[in-house]
Scaffold this active site. Structure first.
Site, PDB file in Angstrom:
ATOM      1  CG  ASP A   1      -2.178  -0.882   0.922  1.00  0.00           C
ATOM      2  OD1 ASP A   1      -2.588  -1.023  -0.060  1.00  0.00           O
ATOM      3  OD2 ASP A   1      -2.380  -1.663   2.052  1.00  0.00           O
TER       4      ASP A   1
ATOM      5  CG  ASP B   1      -7.672  -4.021  -2.967  1.00  0.00           C
ATOM      6  OD1 ASP B   1      -8.021  -5.009  -3.486  1.00  0.00           O
ATOM      7  OD2 ASP B   1      -8.122  -3.666  -1.987  1.00  0.00           O
TER       8      ASP B   1
END
Ligand code: GLY
Length: 418
Positions: free
Chosen positions: A134, A193
């Protein structure tokens, strides 16, 4: 016109009138869309200017309350309805700094510039974090927007170092960046994602001239294109790989309704990710893929009329389910970019994006309430009953990004500024 037979002269006149009629109609439609879009932008940012001062003072109050210097940035609500603040290592840490950059970009107010710089600076230690995929979200939304607007050379170095850290999670045998867990331990999990984190890598190659980041990004995008999608262009949330052979072990879900369902935010990440990959590479297969994903979303029988999806397109008993406003905001932002690339469906994508942004007004917080969040009614992780029907900081971030893109579209400027 001398010598032209009368009937042809007549036809030419009709043709000219018809052309003029079409041009006037097109102008009227375009200016109606423009005026409509401008209204969304002005109104949305006026609302944001009222909410973000509330959020700033709520962050201070929450910090004083928790008395933990690591808790710095807003994410959602606590179970008791307070403001939940998180450390810089949380995947959501970059979104609030990003919102501040978008508000500064719109207002040009030096107060928002100094707030954006202050909150962005908190994230600098993350540039060495090799433990999360992330990092793309964290650093691109904060320092990426900061560099775009200020060209601060210190931001440039942080972006490049972060790309080095993110690249350490790439295994060429699998052909993808590992999403969860330490390298060399446990399953080699890749989630849809993760497409979003590639934007940091493309930017780092542009800033450094080092093509290795770009190459990793395209290999990851190609592996995901091959393994994450079903024949109807919906995506699996999770693909687990065998790191020794690079083969697929299983295709499952973590945040979706079931392994074969279409988790709403996952579809939005895929749409945004492949649109961005087309922007960065001009490889037509990414544009085609983004178009297929957009069509899956926009023509889905599970999509409500207001285009704000439930948290999964396949969840039954929709009456009792929560929407996911974050998926709608991400989709609106992606469609505004895809609309500028798609010759065939550009108008459809733009008008769907504007419709989403208009409808999101009904999902907004009341002015001065909900700790300064902009949008209510998102879903974080339904299967584990976390962040259900809640405000989420990334819904607000992509809402402001979409409004910024719409403003640029109305001004006939490139929708994405680099
Ligand atoms: N990347 C985590 C999420 O979308 O919930």
């Amino acid at each position: 016109m001398q010598g032209t037979p009368v009937n042809l002269r007549y036809l030419k006149l009709v043709d000219m009138k018809h052309g003029l009629f079409l041009k006037i109609t097109a102008c009227l439609i375009f200016s109606a869309t423009t005026v409509f879009g401008q209204k969304q932008v002005t109104e949305g940012f006026n609302f944001t200017e009222k909410q973000l001062p509330v959020m700033l003072s709520e962050i201070n109050a929450a910090r004083a309350n928790y008395n933990n210097p690591k808790l710095l940035l807003p994410r959602t609500l606590t179970k008791s309805g307070g403001l939940s603040i998180v450390p810089v290592s949380d995947w959501c840490s970059g979104f609030f700094p990003g919102e501040l950059w978008y508000l500064f970009e719109y207002t040009k107010d030096p107060n928002w510039l100094s707030q954006a710089k202050k909150f962005t600076a908190y994230l600098e230690p993350e540039k060495f974090n090799k433990g999360t995929h992330d990092l793309g979200f964290e650093i691109y939304c904060s320092f990426g927007n900061g560099y775009r607007l200020t060209h601060d050379t210190a931001y440039k170095s942080i972006i490049i170092q972060s790309a080095r850290s993110l690249s350490s999670r790439f295994d060429p045998k699998v052909g993808a960046i590992k999403s969860w867990g330490k390298m060399g331990q446990g399953k080699y999990t890749v989630i849809i994602d993760n497409m979003m984190n590639l934007e940091l890598l493309f930017e780092a190659t542009r800033l450094s001239g080092d093509s290795s980041f770009y190459k990793i990004a395209i290999v990851h995008a190609n592996t995901t294109l091959k393994n994450h999608f079903r024949p109807d262009y919906s995506s699996y949330h999770v693909v687990n790989y065998d790191q020794a052979t690079g083969g697929v072990i299983e295709k499952v879900t973590a945040q979706g309704y079931n392994n074969e369902s279409a988790w709403a935010r996952g579809q939005a990440w895929g749409l945004y990710g492949y649109t961005m990959c087309y922007r960065e590479t001009k490889d037509n297969k990414y544009l085609v893929q983004a178009g297929h994903i957009a069509d899956f979303i926009l023509h889905n029988p599970g999509l409500p009329k207001d285009l704000i999806p439930y948290w999964d397109y396949n969840v039954p008993d929709k009456i009792n389910q929560s929407r996911d406003v974050s998926a709608a905001a991400i989709t609106a932002s992606a469609l505004l970019e895809l609309g500028t690339y798609s010759k065939k469906n550009g108008k459809e994508y733009n008008s769907a994006a504007i419709k989403i942004l208009d409808n999101l007004k009904s999902y907004r917080a009341k002015v001065g309430e909900t700790h300064g969040f902009l949008l209510l009614h998102s879903t974080g992780n339904a299967p584990i009953k976390v962040e259900i029907d809640a405000p989420l900081i990334y819904a607000d971030y992509y809402y402001l990004e979409a409004l910024t893109r719409l403003k640029r579209l109305n001004a006939h400027r490139p929708v994405v500024q680099q």
